[in-house]
Design a protein around this motif. Structure first.
Motif, PDB file in Angstrom:
ATOM      1  N   ASN A 131       0.875  -1.176  -0.050  1.00 38.98           N
ATOM      2  CA  ASN A 131       0.079   0.018  -0.075  1.00 38.98           C
ATOM      3  C   ASN A 131       1.034   1.287   0.049  1.00 38.98           C
ATOM      4  N   MET A 132       1.949   1.164   0.692  1.00 33.79           N
ATOM      5  CA  MET A 132       2.845   2.507   0.966  1.00 33.79           C
ATOM      6  C   MET A 132       3.494   2.671  -0.393  1.00 33.79           C
ATOM      7  N   MET A 133       3.680   1.544  -1.171  1.00 31.16           N
ATOM      8  CA  MET A 133       4.552   1.853  -2.388  1.00 31.16           C
ATOM      9  C   MET A 133       3.689   2.233  -3.394  1.00 31.16           C
ATOM     10  N   GLN A 134       2.080   1.873  -3.292  1.00 28.80           N
ATOM     11  CA  GLN A 134       1.237   2.608  -4.161  1.00 28.80           C
ATOM     12  C   GLN A 134       1.127   4.178  -3.773  1.00 28.80           C
ATOM     13  N   TRP A 135       1.027   4.461  -2.375  1.00 27.49           N
ATOM     14  CA  TRP A 135       0.950   5.844  -2.179  1.00 27.49           C
ATOM     15  C   TRP A 135       2.115   6.713  -2.476  1.00 27.49           C
ATOM     16  N   LEU A 187      -4.434   2.482   8.250  1.00 27.55           N
ATOM     17  CA  LEU A 187      -3.123   1.558   7.969  1.00 27.55           C
ATOM     18  C   LEU A 187      -3.398   0.360   7.821  1.00 27.55           C
ATOM     19  N   THR A 188      -4.607  -0.315   8.327  1.00 31.05           N
ATOM     20  CA  THR A 188      -5.111  -1.743   8.208  1.00 31.05           C
ATOM     21  C   THR A 188      -6.554  -1.714   7.958  1.00 31.05           C
ATOM     22  N   GLU A 189      -6.712  -2.397   6.768  1.00 28.13           N
ATOM     23  CA  GLU A 189      -8.328  -2.243   6.325  1.00 28.13           C
ATOM     24  C   GLU A 189      -9.019  -3.455   7.131  1.00 28.13           C
ATOM     25  N   ARG A 190     -10.350  -3.019   7.192  1.00 26.98           N
ATOM     26  CA  ARG A 190     -11.252  -3.871   8.170  1.00 26.98           C
ATOM     27  C   ARG A 190     -11.152  -5.420   7.653  1.00 26.98           C
ATOM     28  N   TYR A 191     -11.169  -5.653   6.346  1.00 28.49           N
ATOM     29  CA  TYR A 191     -11.342  -7.034   6.049  1.00 28.49           C
ATOM     30  C   TYR A 191      -9.917  -7.866   6.377  1.00 28.49           C
ATOM     31  N   ILE A 192      -8.963  -7.018   6.614  1.00 29.70           N
ATOM     32  CA  ILE A 192      -7.874  -7.730   7.114  1.00 29.70           C
ATOM     33  C   ILE A 192      -7.811  -8.179   8.538  1.00 29.70           C
ATOM     34  N   VAL A 193      -8.516  -7.391   9.224  1.00 27.95           N
ATOM     35  CA  VAL A 193      -8.801  -7.438  10.892  1.00 27.95           C
ATOM     36  C   VAL A 193      -9.706  -8.594  10.784  1.00 27.95           C
TER      37      VAL A 193
END
Length: 231
Positions: A131-135, A187-193
């Protein structure tokens, strides 16, 4: 509250609370420090728990260190800390924040952790780095070629770090775990949680409009109440 300042393998540490046979290890996140544990220690001391809190590299009393806030440096330190805890207490629990939760899962996969409380945990570091690479508009090929790329949002992308995350998943986590998550965590999407909670059979509490960093009055009150209910 009673405090005992010690060094564990050279790591500045604080033990909070009266003598007991059980203790939480408090692992802070990025930009945190061991003193953050004092409020939590005040809560769990009511149930007879002590708290051991440490400064991770480049944080707290270790701010002058450089080039050490990496999992391959931190995981061995956490394992040494766990060995110290096993020699001093009969029961060990964990309270970790953000990246501190990820470091802890890497370090303690084969340790008996009675229970764990995770606040805004980083649960998929590979996905976060991508994600940070995309940002930052950085491709994998660019990162592999340059190895290190600073970003305009304060994080530095590292090819070595990315490879480490890919090569070191967390396939096992047996601790009885409760997770506190803010619905506006960036930083963390809900689906990951949700996936983590389902896979490892954890409890989940979501604070609506809560952020990754629980810091304002309402968020801290919610956090403290959650700690009281789950410790």
């Amino acid at each position: 509250m009673k405090q005992e300042r010690i060094l564990i393998a050279g790591i500045p540490s604080i033990i909070y609370g009266e003598k007991s046979d059980k203790a939480y290890l408090f692992v802070h996140g990025q930009n945190g420090n061991k003193e953050e544990a004092e409020s939590f220690a005040g809560i769990v001391s009511e149930s007879g728990w002590q708290v051991l809190s440490i400064d991770l590299p480049e944080h707290g009393e270790r701010k002058n260190e450089t080039g050490r806030f990496y999992p391959w440096m931190i995981v061995p330190e956490l394992q040494k800390t766990a060995d110290y805890m096993n020699s001093r207490w009969k029961r060990m629990a964990l309270r970790a924040t953000s990246i501190g939760a990820w470091f802890s899962m890497l370090a303690f996969q084969d340790k008996h952790i009675e229970k764990s409380l995770f606040v805004s945990p980083i649960l998929d570091m590979v996905h976060l780095i991508e994600n940070m690479m995309q940002w930052a508009g950085v491709t994998k090929d660019e990162l592999e070629a340059k190895k290190i790329i600073p970003t305009n949002f304060g994080q530095t992308l590292s090819w070595e770090y990315y490879l480490y995350a890919k090569q070191n998943p967390v396939p096992v986590w047996d601790s009885d775990t409760k997770v506190l998550y803010g619905s506006k965590d960036n930083l963390t999407e809900r689906y990951i949680v949700d996936g983590f909670v389902e896979h490892f059979h954890c409890g989940l509490t979501v604070m609506e409009n809560g952020e990754h960093w629980f810091h304002d009055k309402d968020q801290l009150a919610f956090l403290n109440k959650w700690e009281q209910e789950n410790c």
